[in-house]
Scaffold this motif. Structure first.
Motif, PDB file in Angstrom:
ATOM      1  N   MET A 143      -9.589  -8.278  -9.764  1.00 56.03           N
ATOM      2  CA  MET A 143      -8.940  -7.046  -9.338  1.00 56.03           C
ATOM      3  C   MET A 143      -9.643  -6.399  -8.150  1.00 56.03           C
ATOM      4  SD  MET A 143      -7.938  -5.160 -12.894  1.00 56.03           S
ATOM      5  CE  MET A 143      -7.034  -6.012 -14.171  1.00 56.03           C
ATOM      6  N   GLN A 144     -10.646  -7.052  -7.605  1.00 52.68           N
ATOM      7  CA  GLN A 144     -11.403  -6.439  -6.514  1.00 52.68           C
ATOM      8  C   GLN A 144     -10.835  -6.896  -5.177  1.00 52.68           C
ATOM      9  OE1 GLN A 144     -15.643  -6.509  -6.956  1.00 52.68           O
ATOM     10  NE2 GLN A 144     -15.478  -6.933  -9.129  1.00 52.68           N
ATOM     11  N   ALA A 145      -9.788  -6.239  -4.759  1.00 53.68           N
ATOM     12  CA  ALA A 145      -9.134  -6.578  -3.500  1.00 53.68           C
ATOM     13  C   ALA A 145      -8.951  -5.322  -2.682  1.00 53.68           C
ATOM     14  CB  ALA A 145      -7.776  -7.240  -3.780  1.00 53.68           C
ATOM     15  N   ASN A 146      -8.721  -5.497  -1.391  1.00 51.09           N
ATOM     16  CA  ASN A 146      -8.436  -4.343  -0.558  1.00 51.09           C
ATOM     17  C   ASN A 146      -7.085  -3.786  -0.970  1.00 51.09           C
ATOM     18  OD1 ASN A 146     -10.803  -4.563   0.960  1.00 51.09           O
ATOM     19  ND2 ASN A 146      -9.882  -6.109   2.283  1.00 51.09           N
ATOM     20  N   ARG A 147      -6.833  -2.551  -0.634  1.00 55.68           N
ATOM     21  CA  ARG A 147      -5.580  -1.927  -1.042  1.00 55.68           C
ATOM     22  C   ARG A 147      -5.075  -1.041   0.086  1.00 55.68           C
ATOM     23  NH1 ARG A 147      -6.343   3.462  -2.544  1.00 55.68           N
ATOM     24  NH2 ARG A 147      -8.502   4.110  -2.696  1.00 55.68           N
ATOM     25  N   PRO A 148      -3.797  -0.616   0.014  1.00 55.41           N
ATOM     26  CA  PRO A 148      -3.300   0.325   1.012  1.00 55.41           C
ATOM     27  C   PRO A 148      -4.134   1.597   0.993  1.00 55.41           C
ATOM     28  CG  PRO A 148      -1.510  -0.555  -0.340  1.00 55.41           C
ATOM     29  CD  PRO A 148      -2.791  -0.985  -0.976  1.00 55.41           C
ATOM     30  N   THR A 149      -4.229   2.251   2.114  1.00 50.83           N
ATOM     31  CA  THR A 149      -5.044   3.460   2.199  1.00 50.83           C
ATOM     32  C   THR A 149      -4.433   4.572   1.368  1.00 50.83           C
ATOM     33  OG1 THR A 149      -5.763   2.892   4.412  1.00 50.83           O
ATOM     34  CG2 THR A 149      -6.000   5.177   3.760  1.00 50.83           C
ATOM     35  N   LEU A 150      -5.189   5.043   0.391  1.00 50.95           N
ATOM     36  CA  LEU A 150      -4.800   6.209  -0.382  1.00 50.95           C
ATOM     37  C   LEU A 150      -5.843   7.275  -0.097  1.00 50.95           C
ATOM     38  CD1 LEU A 150      -3.617   4.398  -3.599  1.00 50.95           C
ATOM     39  CD2 LEU A 150      -2.193   5.666  -2.011  1.00 50.95           C
ATOM     40  N   ASN A 151      -6.667   7.594  -1.049  1.00 47.87           N
ATOM     41  CA  ASN A 151      -7.742   8.542  -0.794  1.00 47.87           C
ATOM     42  C   ASN A 151      -9.012   7.740  -0.529  1.00 47.87           C
ATOM     43  OD1 ASN A 151      -9.735  10.507  -0.795  1.00 47.87           O
ATOM     44  ND2 ASN A 151      -8.771  11.692  -2.438  1.00 47.87           N
ATOM     45  N   PRO A 152      -9.505   7.751   0.707  1.00 50.77           N
ATOM     46  CA  PRO A 152     -10.696   6.948   1.040  1.00 50.77           C
ATOM     47  C   PRO A 152     -11.893   7.280   0.160  1.00 50.77           C
ATOM     48  CG  PRO A 152      -9.653   7.820   3.023  1.00 50.77           C
ATOM     49  CD  PRO A 152      -8.985   8.498   1.875  1.00 50.77           C
ATOM     50  N   ALA A 153     -11.971   8.507  -0.339  1.00 48.82           N
ATOM     51  CA  ALA A 153     -13.125   8.915  -1.149  1.00 48.82           C
ATOM     52  C   ALA A 153     -13.210   8.152  -2.462  1.00 48.82           C
ATOM     53  CB  ALA A 153     -13.047  10.423  -1.436  1.00 48.82           C
ATOM     54  N   LEU A 154     -12.086   7.534  -2.880  1.00 49.23           N
ATOM     55  CA  LEU A 154     -12.063   6.859  -4.168  1.00 49.23           C
ATOM     56  C   LEU A 154     -12.146   5.336  -4.071  1.00 49.23           C
ATOM     57  CD1 LEU A 154      -9.349   8.984  -6.027  1.00 49.23           C
ATOM     58  CD2 LEU A 154     -11.820   9.007  -6.394  1.00 49.23           C
ATOM     59  N   GLN A 155     -12.359   4.821  -2.876  1.00 52.23           N
ATOM     60  CA  GLN A 155     -12.339   3.364  -2.715  1.00 52.23           C
ATOM     61  C   GLN A 155     -13.391   2.674  -3.587  1.00 52.23           C
ATOM     62  OE1 GLN A 155     -12.104   1.988   1.280  1.00 52.23           O
ATOM     63  NE2 GLN A 155     -12.508  -0.146   0.754  1.00 52.23           N
ATOM     64  N   SER A 156     -14.626   3.155  -3.558  1.00 49.84           N
ATOM     65  CA  SER A 156     -15.677   2.516  -4.343  1.00 49.84           C
ATOM     66  C   SER A 156     -15.430   2.685  -5.839  1.00 49.84           C
ATOM     67  CB  SER A 156     -17.053   3.094  -3.977  1.00 49.84           C
ATOM     68  OG  SER A 156     -17.113   4.476  -4.283  1.00 49.84           O
ATOM     69  N   ASN A 159     -11.120  19.372  -2.420  1.00 51.77           N
ATOM     70  CA  ASN A 159     -11.803  19.290  -1.128  1.00 51.77           C
ATOM     71  C   ASN A 159     -12.076  17.867  -0.681  1.00 51.77           C
ATOM     72  OD1 ASN A 159     -13.674  18.835  -3.106  1.00 51.77           O
ATOM     73  ND2 ASN A 159     -15.072  20.471  -2.523  1.00 51.77           N
ATOM     74  N   GLU A 160     -11.734  16.874  -1.541  1.00 50.48           N
ATOM     75  CA  GLU A 160     -11.835  15.478  -1.143  1.00 50.48           C
ATOM     76  C   GLU A 160     -10.456  14.831  -0.988  1.00 50.48           C
ATOM     77  OE1 GLU A 160     -15.362  13.084  -2.639  1.00 50.48           O
ATOM     78  OE2 GLU A 160     -15.016  14.435  -4.340  1.00 50.48           O
ATOM     79  N   ASN A 161      -9.440  15.647  -1.028  1.00 51.67           N
ATOM     80  CA  ASN A 161      -8.075  15.149  -0.867  1.00 51.67           C
ATOM     81  C   ASN A 161      -7.607  15.412   0.567  1.00 51.67           C
ATOM     82  OD1 ASN A 161      -5.392  14.462  -0.970  1.00 51.67           O
ATOM     83  ND2 ASN A 161      -4.881  15.784  -2.703  1.00 51.67           N
ATOM     84  N   PRO A 162      -7.530  14.372   1.398  1.00 54.89           N
ATOM     85  CA  PRO A 162      -7.174  14.576   2.811  1.00 54.89           C
ATOM     86  C   PRO A 162      -5.696  14.828   3.041  1.00 54.89           C
ATOM     87  CG  PRO A 162      -7.422  12.243   2.367  1.00 54.89           C
ATOM     88  CD  PRO A 162      -7.787  12.958   1.094  1.00 54.89           C
ATOM     89  N   PHE A 163      -4.879  14.780   2.002  1.00 55.33           N
ATOM     90  CA  PHE A 163      -3.438  14.869   2.178  1.00 55.33           C
ATOM     91  C   PHE A 163      -2.860  16.243   1.847  1.00 55.33           C
ATOM     92  CE2 PHE A 163      -4.490  10.511   0.641  1.00 55.33           C
ATOM     93  CZ  PHE A 163      -4.329   9.861   1.860  1.00 55.33           C
ATOM     94  N   LEU A 164      -3.714  17.210   1.508  1.00 57.65           N
ATOM     95  CA  LEU A 164      -3.205  18.536   1.144  1.00 57.65           C
ATOM     96  C   LEU A 164      -2.705  19.299   2.356  1.00 57.65           C
ATOM     97  CD1 LEU A 164      -5.728  19.884  -1.524  1.00 57.65           C
ATOM     98  CD2 LEU A 164      -3.472  18.881  -1.881  1.00 57.65           C
ATOM     99  N   SER A 165      -1.622  20.039   2.160  1.00 62.69           N
ATOM    100  CA  SER A 165      -1.082  20.882   3.220  1.00 62.69           C
ATOM    101  C   SER A 165      -1.903  22.150   3.341  1.00 62.69           C
ATOM    102  CB  SER A 165       0.374  21.239   2.918  1.00 62.69           C
ATOM    103  OG  SER A 165       0.442  22.094   1.781  1.00 62.69           O
TER     104      SER A 165
END
Length: 464
Positions: free
Chosen positions: A1-14, A180-186
């Motif tokens: 299951m360790q594969a790259n994925r579409p960009t969602l929240n970069p803070a949660l990648q690891s 504050n770690e969600n880059p998609f908030l309006s």
């Protein structure tokens, strides 16, 4: 299951890519937890064959699951042509990945028999119980299988907090994430959040920073009491008892919604909520009247504001259907019932109802709270009470997660004379908490009532 994925929240990648048996994602509102989980699950489904069990405590309809989130993320990534989406299932056409949707409360035994689950995603896990976890944990037997546990912290005494945050088990990766770690908030939402910070630091920390409360002693009805009442009739081997009542909370203006609760004896058996503006009061009243006719129930309705006109609609519907459905007005600001009687008839030193309660709403909530407390003691401690002093909620009701939240959120308050009252909708709004429509309808369906003479049409239109 360790594969790259579409960009969602970069803070949660690891977080998603670190090997683990348990992935615990928790924090405040607007932190992207569920959206990110849905996006990563969709990505994995396109890369390899996985079987995902999407679970939550109460799910009596597919709309109460993460089904809609998954569909939105599939469309967002432009993958709709790769999936077959039915009314209750999602499957990837090439890999054969599938998503299953279950409510833990009703289907925990059925879940035990599921085979080949790769991921068990528990959404809104704050209501997860220790007993359920003891069943779920050994159910995921497949090599490399994972639990995804997502929740907004409520109380430090909740099982999920004690099990995964305070005493984190091995092979667990946990991540606290906030807005504050969600880059998609309006900017609009960010302004709302900052306004909350300025109004009330404590509530801001709980709601948006995901800090659990130390206790719930400030509320009228404790969450643990409500949880104990789920299927209390079944747990205690009790019959529901006589009497049928429908509590009807009438929508105010704006985004407010109507809600009803059907009580069958001591058990809430039906919970509904729907949109309906002032101009649709007749239609909403008709919906409530139909439930009352079917259940042969009495109606208790909110008579403040728009609801003041509901009584005339019920009278007209009685004439139309040639029925004599009783209907009773509930005005939260009315004076208490039996003001000279003591709140505890067994204690001659206890204050009178009139000295203790600020209004009818306070008296009603406290009486319902007493029944919840009795039920908690009966279920957890084996204590004995008269059946009419207990209360039960059917696990088949819709909106149970929200009902639990709404019943266990309002705090006790005091008027200028020192009498207790229930936190107002206005004050709840200051804490960024929506109007508790479900709870209000529930409480109304359990309210004490003054006796009133019948009218010539056989209906009762009085105060409680």
């Amino acid at each position: 299951m360790q594969a790259n994925r579409p960009t969602l929240n970069p803070a949660l990648q690891s977080f998603w890519l670190t090997p683990a048996r348990n992935r615990v994602l928790y924090g405040g509102r607007s932190s992207s937890k569920s959206w990110d989980a849905a996006g990563f699950a969709v990505f994995l489904a396109t890369k390899c064959k996985i079987r995902v069990l999407c679970a939550r405590q109460f799910q009596n309809k597919i709309a109460e699951s993460v089904y809609t989130l998954l569909k939105i993320q599939i469309d967002r990534f432009g993958l709709r042509d790769q999936f077959t989406i039915t009314d209750n299932s999602i499957r990837h056409n090439r890999t054969g990945s599938e998503f299953l949707f279950y409510g833990l409360w009703r289907h925990i035994d059925e879940i035990k028999s599921l085979e080949g689950i790769d991921i068990c995603w528990i959404e809104e896990a704050h209501n997860l119980t220790e007993e359920q976890w003891e069943i779920l944990e050994p159910t995921l037997r497949k090599e490399g299988s994972q639990f995804w546990i997502l929740f907004n912290p409520r109380l430090v005494t909740d099982f999920v907090w004690r099990r995964f945050i305070a005493n984190t088990p091995p092979r667990t990766v946990k991540r606290h994430i906030n807005f504050n770690e969600n880059p998609f908030l309006s900017q609009t939402i960010l302004d709302v959040i900052e306004a909350k910070r300025a109004e009330d630091e404590e509530d801001f920390a709980h709601i948006y920073l995901g800090q659990p409360r130390e206790d719930d002693d400030a509320v009228v009805i404790k969450r643990s009491w409500v949880m104990a009442a789920i299927n209390a009739c079944g747990k205690l081997g009790l019959s529901k008892g006589p009497g049928r009542r429908v509590g009807f909370d009438v929508a105010d203006s704006g985004d407010d919604k109507n809600a009803l609760t059907l009580m069958e004896g001591i058990e809430a058996s039906r919970i509904e909520e729907w949109k309906g503006g002032e101009d649709e009061l007749l239609k909403s009243a008709g919906r409530v009247h139909a439930v009352a006719r079917e259940a042969r129930a009495v109606i208790d309705y909110d008579s403040i504001g728009v609801g003041a006109f509901a009584g005339s609609h019920f009278q007209a519907l009685n004439g139309q259907f040639k029925t004599t459905i009783e209907y009773h007005r509930f005005n939260a600001s009315d004076g208490v019932i039996s003001p000279g009687e003591r709140i505890d008839p067994q204690d001659k030193g206890s204050p009178t109802n009139g000295d203790y309660y600020a209004n009818l709403k306070a008296q009603t909530w406290w009486l319902v709270a007493k029944r919840f407390r009795n039920t908690f003691n009966a279920v957890t401690k084996g204590m004995s009470y008269p059946v009419e002093d207990l209360i039960s909620i059917s696990p088949d009701c819709d909106h149970l997660d929200r009902l639990i939240d709404e019943l266990s959120t309002p705090r006790r308050d005091f008027d200028n004379a020192g009498r207790v009252k229930v936190e107002s909708k206005k004050d709840l709004g200051k804490r960024d908490i929506a109007s508790p429509n479900l709870a209000d309808s529930f409480v109304m369906a359990n309210a004490p009532r003054r006796k009133q003479p019948k009218t010539s049409t056989g209906t009762i239109k009085g105060f409680y």
